[in-house]
Scaffold this motif. Structure first.
Motif, PDB file in Angstrom:
ATOM      1  N   VAL A  20       0.838  -1.201   0.000  1.00  0.00           N
ATOM      2  CA  VAL A  20       0.000   0.000   0.000  1.00  0.00           C
ATOM      3  C   VAL A  20       0.871   1.248   0.000  1.00  0.00           C
ATOM      4  N   LYS A  21       1.943   1.216   0.749  1.00  0.00           N
ATOM      5  CA  LYS A  21       2.852   2.364   0.833  1.00  0.00           C
ATOM      6  C   LYS A  21       3.507   2.659  -0.518  1.00  0.00           C
ATOM      7  N   GLN A  22       3.765   1.611  -1.305  1.00  0.00           N
ATOM      8  CA  GLN A  22       4.383   1.782  -2.614  1.00  0.00           C
ATOM      9  C   GLN A  22       3.345   2.108  -3.689  1.00  0.00           C
ATOM     10  N   GLY A  23       2.069   2.144  -3.296  1.00  0.00           N
ATOM     11  CA  GLY A  23       1.015   2.489  -4.253  1.00  0.00           C
ATOM     12  C   GLY A  23       0.577   1.344  -5.115  1.00  0.00           C
ATOM     13  N   LYS A  24       1.007   0.159  -4.841  1.00  0.00           N
ATOM     14  CA  LYS A  24       0.649  -0.994  -5.650  1.00  0.00           C
ATOM     15  C   LYS A  24      -0.690  -1.604  -5.223  1.00  0.00           C
ATOM     16  N   LEU A  25      -1.175  -1.198  -4.049  1.00  0.00           N
ATOM     17  CA  LEU A  25      -2.398  -1.806  -3.518  1.00  0.00           C
ATOM     18  C   LEU A  25      -3.198  -0.746  -2.782  1.00  0.00           C
ATOM     19  N   SER A  26      -4.502  -0.800  -2.902  1.00  0.00           N
ATOM     20  CA  SER A  26      -5.358   0.151  -2.199  1.00  0.00           C
ATOM     21  C   SER A  26      -5.617  -0.322  -0.772  1.00  0.00           C
ATOM     22  N   VAL A  27      -6.116   0.616   0.079  1.00  0.00           N
ATOM     23  CA  VAL A  27      -6.431   0.264   1.464  1.00  0.00           C
ATOM     24  C   VAL A  27      -7.571  -0.746   1.506  1.00  0.00           C
ATOM     25  N   ALA A  28      -8.542  -0.590   0.640  1.00  0.00           N
ATOM     26  CA  ALA A  28      -9.652  -1.545   0.592  1.00  0.00           C
ATOM     27  C   ALA A  28      -9.154  -2.936   0.200  1.00  0.00           C
ATOM     28  N   GLY A  29      -8.239  -2.996  -0.761  1.00  0.00           N
ATOM     29  CA  GLY A  29      -7.679  -4.298  -1.149  1.00  0.00           C
ATOM     30  C   GLY A  29      -6.846  -4.898  -0.042  1.00  0.00           C
ATOM     31  N   ALA A  30      -6.100  -4.006   0.670  1.00  0.00           N
ATOM     32  CA  ALA A  30      -5.329  -4.513   1.806  1.00  0.00           C
ATOM     33  C   ALA A  30      -6.244  -5.084   2.882  1.00  0.00           C
ATOM     34  N   GLY A  31      -7.401  -4.467   3.120  1.00  0.00           N
ATOM     35  CA  GLY A  31      -8.336  -4.984   4.113  1.00  0.00           C
ATOM     36  C   GLY A  31      -8.843  -6.364   3.757  1.00  0.00           C
ATOM     37  N   ARG A  32      -9.102  -6.560   2.413  1.00  0.00           N
ATOM     38  CA  ARG A  32      -9.543  -7.887   2.010  1.00  0.00           C
ATOM     39  C   ARG A  32      -8.449  -8.929   2.218  1.00  0.00           C
ATOM     40  N   LEU A  33      -7.212  -8.569   1.969  1.00  0.00           N
ATOM     41  CA  LEU A  33      -6.105  -9.524   2.186  1.00  0.00           C
ATOM     42  C   LEU A  33      -5.888  -9.801   3.679  1.00  0.00           C
ATOM     43  N   MET A  34      -6.070  -8.734   4.494  1.00  0.00           N
ATOM     44  CA  MET A  34      -5.898  -8.921   5.944  1.00  0.00           C
ATOM     45  C   MET A  34      -7.148  -9.479   6.611  1.00  0.00           C
ATOM     46  N   ARG A  35      -8.250  -9.615   5.817  1.00  0.00           N
ATOM     47  CA  ARG A  35      -9.499 -10.168   6.315  1.00  0.00           C
ATOM     48  C   ARG A  35     -10.081  -9.312   7.441  1.00  0.00           C
ATOM     49  N   VAL A  36     -10.056  -7.995   7.227  1.00  0.00           N
ATOM     50  CA  VAL A  36     -10.682  -7.041   8.142  1.00  0.00           C
ATOM     51  C   VAL A  36     -11.558  -6.111   7.300  1.00  0.00           C
ATOM     52  N   CYS A  37     -12.461  -5.409   7.977  1.00  0.00           N
ATOM     53  CA  CYS A  37     -13.323  -4.483   7.268  1.00  0.00           C
ATOM     54  C   CYS A  37     -12.530  -3.253   6.803  1.00  0.00           C
ATOM     55  N   TYR A  38     -13.179  -2.419   5.970  1.00  0.00           N
ATOM     56  CA  TYR A  38     -12.494  -1.246   5.414  1.00  0.00           C
ATOM     57  C   TYR A  38     -12.097  -0.273   6.515  1.00  0.00           C
ATOM     58  N   ARG A  39     -13.008  -0.037   7.497  1.00  0.00           N
ATOM     59  CA  ARG A  39     -12.710   0.910   8.567  1.00  0.00           C
ATOM     60  C   ARG A  39     -11.519   0.426   9.408  1.00  0.00           C
ATOM     61  N   GLN A  40     -11.474  -0.889   9.698  1.00  0.00           N
ATOM     62  CA  GLN A  40     -10.345  -1.423  10.472  1.00  0.00           C
ATOM     63  C   GLN A  40      -9.069  -1.345   9.659  1.00  0.00           C
ATOM     64  N   ALA A  41      -9.180  -1.558   8.369  1.00  0.00           N
ATOM     65  CA  ALA A  41      -7.985  -1.458   7.510  1.00  0.00           C
ATOM     66  C   ALA A  41      -7.443  -0.033   7.521  1.00  0.00           C
ATOM     67  N   LYS A  42      -8.359   0.976   7.543  1.00  0.00           N
ATOM     68  CA  LYS A  42      -7.898   2.355   7.611  1.00  0.00           C
ATOM     69  C   LYS A  42      -7.194   2.640   8.930  1.00  0.00           C
ATOM     70  N   ARG A  43      -7.713   2.099  10.052  1.00  0.00           N
ATOM     71  CA  ARG A  43      -7.067   2.308  11.360  1.00  0.00           C
ATOM     72  C   ARG A  43      -5.658   1.702  11.355  1.00  0.00           C
ATOM     73  N   ILE A  44      -5.543   0.490  10.856  1.00  0.00           N
ATOM     74  CA  ILE A  44      -4.228  -0.167  10.817  1.00  0.00           C
ATOM     75  C   ILE A  44      -3.272   0.625   9.924  1.00  0.00           C
ATOM     76  N   TRP A  45      -3.787   1.138   8.802  1.00  0.00           N
ATOM     77  CA  TRP A  45      -2.942   1.905   7.878  1.00  0.00           C
ATOM     78  C   TRP A  45      -2.468   3.196   8.523  1.00  0.00           C
ATOM     79  N   HIS A  46      -3.330   3.853   9.270  1.00  0.00           N
ATOM     80  CA  HIS A  46      -2.943   5.090   9.941  1.00  0.00           C
ATOM     81  C   HIS A  46      -1.896   4.829  11.027  1.00  0.00           C
ATOM     82  N   ARG A  47      -2.050   3.754  11.794  1.00  0.00           N
ATOM     83  CA  ARG A  47      -1.036   3.434  12.826  1.00  0.00           C
ATOM     84  C   ARG A  47       0.292   3.091  12.178  1.00  0.00           C
TER      85      ARG A  47
END
Length: 455
Positions: A20-47
């Motif tokens: 995600v940091k390199q721009g190759k993947l969106s936050v929503a796509g990262a959430g699907r890979l991490m098996r978390v919802c979009y809002r939780q994926a945003k929290r993890i991305w911000h931390r």
């Protein structure tokens, strides 16, 4: 925080967020890979953007848990362990501490002891053994063994604990004795029979108590019997099959129970301050074994109890029996003791016949002939042999001089020299007569043949 401290899930998130940091993947796509919802994926991305790799580590890591025991309780438990239970295992120590009001799980106590270096765990390498299924019924087979150990930790001499364990249920019976002997086996078996009944079989080791080493006698060979020990003879009378194990592992249930007893019973005897066998056996029967059986007894696959009712004369069966020959004075010798058979049995003509001598564990001796008990009494000492009567010739009684008779003094009797002189004089007279007869030229009276002068 270092990456090495991360869990496997956190490492996977680090790889995904790097994309995600390199721009190759969106936050929503990262959430699907991490098996978390979009809002939780945003929290993890911000931390992750704010704290970097350490932002992915769980925030509760390294902090005390809500179920953690108080430090005061931990100090009390460890102090009490050092004071009273220094050689106890975590499981047994946790049980004893529970009785004192110090409640702590045995695994928690194990971790505390390992941290303080008060307990060391290690694995033992084992040899491969074939598994044997338990017997189906209670009393179908009971394992018997003697456990030699310093049960009283130097407070008295070493003793042996005779242990019996039911193969189907692990129900345990035990009794202390000075040594592992036939009497010790009789005692523990007697207690088991009076409490549970006669078992179907006994699984024992190849000790001389249970296995006879001698060759069969001629009488045994004729009867088709194998030589047996006193214990084997008693079990045969009771209908109990004696099975000899070829290794300690074959009767592993009683061997493992010995290990448990050598750990727990030693400590219980120490806590109770017991240092003699009588008090130890009483403690076993009334307190220790009931608690042990409640905790470790299993349920048999079958509800049938294979025990049989014990005979009324169990004390007579659990005894020592051997044959002896009745003397001409109707006495029987046994182990340095002498017994006189009553005159009531005169019609049996027992002199010179074989009778069975049975000695009970209490020391009582019984004499049996053809299965029936004989009336007898024990003599205070060995009976004296009756001297043979002096030989008589008609009315004349032969007299034999005593040792102090003058005829025997100094080894020379008054008549000895007289008869020697008479014998010598008689020999000289006979010699002179023969010489005179030979000089006369007369024929010999034996042959009657003429002499050479008359030929």
């Amino acid at each position: 925080m270092e990456i090495l401290l991360m869990s496997g899930k956190e490492r996977k998130r680090l790889v995904v967020l790097a994309e995600v940091k390199q721009g190759k993947l969106s936050v929503a796509g990262a959430g699907r890979l991490m098996r978390v919802c979009y809002r939780q994926a945003k929290r993890i991305w911000h931390r992750f953007q704010k704290a970097g790799d350490s932002g992915l580590v769980h925030r509760s890591r390294g902090k005390p848990g809500p179920r953690r025991k108080a430090g005061r309780l931990r100090s009390q438990v460890l102090a009490r362990y050092r004071e009273r239970y220094p050689d106890f295992g975590p499981t047994l120590a946790a049980e004893k501490l529970q009785q004192e009001g110090l409640s702590v799980d045995h695994e928690t106590l194990r971790r505390w002891l390992l941290e303080k270096g008060l307990w060391h765990s290690g694995r033992k390498r084992q040899q491969h053994r074939s598994w044997r299924e338990r017997r189906e019924c209670f009393g179908q087979m009971v394992q018997l063994d003697g456990s030699h150990h310093d049960w009283f930790e130097g407070r008295r001499d070493k003793a042996v604990l005779m242990v019996m364990v039911d193969d189907a249920t692990n129900r345990t019976g035990a009794r202390f004795s000075e040594e592992e002997t036939t009497r010790a086996s009789y005692d523990v078996f007697d207690v088991w029979v009076r409490k549970n009944g006669v078992p179907g079989s006994l699984y024992v080791d190849r000790d001389s108590i249970y296995r006879c080493e001698r060759e069969a006698t001629v009488a045994e060979q004729i009867a088709g019997q194998q030589p047996r020990t006193q214990f084997g003879r008693a079990m045969e009378q009771l209908g109990v099959e004696v099975i000899l194990a070829h290794s300690p592992q074959a009767k592993g249930r009683v061997e493992r129970r010995n290990g448990l007893l050598q750990d727990r019973l030693v400590k219980e005897l120490r806590l109770e301050g017991i240092s003699d066998l009588e008090a130890a056996n009483e403690f076993l029967e009334n307190k220790f074994l009931p608690a042990l059986n409640r905790k470790f007894t299993l349920t048999a696959r079958s509800s049938v109890d294979a025990h049989r009712q014990g005979p009324w004369n169990l004390s007579e069966v659990l005894s020592w029996e051997e044959t002896r020959v009745v003397g001409k004075d109707w006495t029987v010798a046994w182990e340095g003791r002498w017994f006189q058979i009553n005159a009531k049995h005169e019609g049996l003509s027992l002199a010179g016949r074989k009778v069975m001598v049975r000695q009970l564990r209490c020391g009582t001796v019984q004499l049996l002939y053809a299965g029936a008990k004989l009336r007898c009494k024990e003599l205070p000492a060995r009976p004296l042999k009756v001297a043979a009567p002096l030989r008589r010739i008609g009315r004349i009684k032969l007299f034999k001089p005593g040792k102090n008779h003058p005829w025997r003094q100094d080894g020379v009797g008054p008549g000895k020299e007289f008869w020697r002189s008479e014998k010598a004089r008689g020999a000289s007279v006979k010699r002179a007569r023969r010489q005179a007869f030979a000089a006369s030229g007369k024929p010999s009276l034996r042959s009657g043949s003429p002499t050479p002068a008359n030929a």
